[in-house]
Scaffold this motif. Structure first.
Motif, PDB file in Angstrom:
ATOM      1  N   VAL A  38      31.737 -16.664  24.721  1.00 31.06           N
ATOM      2  CA  VAL A  38      30.933 -16.357  23.489  1.00 31.06           C
ATOM      3  C   VAL A  38      31.739 -16.743  22.263  1.00 31.06           C
ATOM      4  N   ARG A  95      24.068 -16.360  19.569  1.00 30.84           N
ATOM      5  CA  ARG A  95      24.657 -16.969  20.603  1.00 30.84           C
ATOM      6  C   ARG A  95      23.499 -18.149  21.062  1.00 30.84           C
ATOM      7  N   ASN A 103      26.782 -19.741  25.399  1.00 27.98           N
ATOM      8  CA  ASN A 103      27.854 -19.129  26.188  1.00 27.98           C
ATOM      9  C   ASN A 103      27.588 -19.386  27.806  1.00 27.98           C
ATOM     10  N   TYR A 106      24.178 -17.618  29.135  1.00 31.91           N
ATOM     11  CA  TYR A 106      23.298 -17.730  28.064  1.00 31.91           C
ATOM     12  C   TYR A 106      22.007 -17.093  28.530  1.00 31.91           C
ATOM     13  N   ASN A 109      21.528 -13.556  28.137  1.00 31.96           N
ATOM     14  CA  ASN A 109      21.727 -12.920  26.724  1.00 31.96           C
ATOM     15  C   ASN A 109      20.424 -11.815  26.434  1.00 31.96           C
ATOM     16  N   ASP A 118      28.126  -8.296  19.506  1.00 31.30           N
ATOM     17  CA  ASP A 118      28.290  -9.286  18.240  1.00 31.30           C
ATOM     18  C   ASP A 118      28.054  -9.111  17.139  1.00 31.30           C
TER      19      ASP A 118
END
Length: 325
Positions: A38, A95, A103, A106, A109, A118
């Motif tokens: 990330v 992200r 990431n 992904y 997420n 985050d």
């Protein structure tokens, strides 16, 4: 990665002059979540010639969006407006959005990842650079993420001077999703997709990961709740003491006022304000979901109210649009 921080690796990837503004773009690699890949982009806006940075404020975009919601290439938006008013403005991109790379995981997420990992990392870095607690402003999913972080105990009075939620709610009922066969079918179909395309759905320039949709299915399913399995964010909101502003819009059919008010009412904060943008309250129009922050009307009528909130932790006393709490 050469670090601009003592907290974790941070790279200054761009430093440019944009008209009367200074634009610095950082890329953070917090290494605080299960997915070590990330990286988060963070744009800092300041005014050229400003001797000292002002009070920090962090802006969080909604779904299918990126930093351009707050800051157009022509230097227009709430971000530049606040920077020109003397604030130290930071615009985060979640992200895989905008300048933040996707990431490794992904597609998985979730809001839970944004809230748990985050936002605290972004907040710590901004506080390190600015030397004081930041204010937070979130639109739509950005506001939901802020509520999750507050209710989950990831952002408290030590990490946030205040929070403002625009067009954010989590209580809309989708009764078919409470039927197990419908929920199972929905999960099965979503897992076959990689992403939800914003451009294909005409919702915005960015895609969203399937993990967000699966998480929402769980929230709205039978016995669902706003939170994680081991952390009830909804219940946690009643313990929050961070000053909170919630703004809804009468013309917002996606996140209608009564549902935004319901989320606001769950906060336990002593300092709090609720505002509905509608003609009945003295505004020139019934603003919509996007128009509440991105429109000429918002520039004239809403941005000054945001500025007043940040400066005083209250709306103007003479403002007839403020709804008693």
């Amino acid at each position: 990665m050469q670090s601009s921080s003592e907290l974790f690796p941070v790279a200054l990837v761009s430093a440019e002059i944009r008209g009367d503004l200074v634009e610095d773009i950082y890329r953070l690699k917090p290494n605080n979540s299960p997915d070590a890949s990330v990286e988060l982009a963070l744009t800092r806006l300041g005014l050229i010639g400003q001797e000292a940075r002002g009070v920090p404020v962090i802006l969080l975009h909604g779904s299918f969006s990126n930093r351009r919601f707050w800051y157009s290439p022509k230097g227009i938006g709430l971000g530049p407006y606040l920077a020109r008013a003397g604030f130290d403005v930071w615009i985060a991109e979640m992200r895989g959005h905008g300048l933040s790379p996707r990431n490794q995981d992904y597609s998985r997420n979730r809001v839970a990842d944004y809230a748990r990992y985050d936002l605290p990392a972004i907040g710590r870095f901004v506080a390190e650079q600015a030397g004081q607690r930041p204010h937070w402003i979130g639109h739509s999913l950005g506001g939901i993420t802020l509520a999750a972080a507050c209710g989950g105990g990831y952002l408290g009075e030590d990490e946030a001077a205040s929070v403002a939620l625009f067009g954010s709610q989590v209580s809309r009922d989708y009764w078919p999703l409470k039927l197990p066969p419908v929920a199972w079918s929905g999960r099965f179909l979503l897992k076959r997709m990689g992403v939800i395309s914003g451009s294909r759905l005409r919702r915005g320039p960015e895609d969203e990961p399937i993990g967000l949709a699966l998480e929402a299915l769980r929230w709205h399913g039978l016995f669902g709740r706003f939170g994680e399995r081991d952390n009830d964010w909804w219940a946690g909101l009643s313990e929050v003491q961070v000053p909170v502003l919630a703004v809804s819009a009468e013309g917002d059919h996606q996140d209608p006022p009564w549902l935004c008010r319901k989320l606001f009412d769950q906060f336990g904060s002593e300092v709090r304000e609720y505002l509905c943008l509608e003609r009945k309250q003295g505004f020139s129009e019934n603003f919509g979901h996007v128009e509440m922050l991105v429109s000429k009307g918002a520039q004239r009528e809403v941005w000054p109210l945001v500025l007043h909130w940040l400066e005083h932790q209250a709306l103007p006393k003479s403002d007839a649009a403020a709804v008693p709490v």
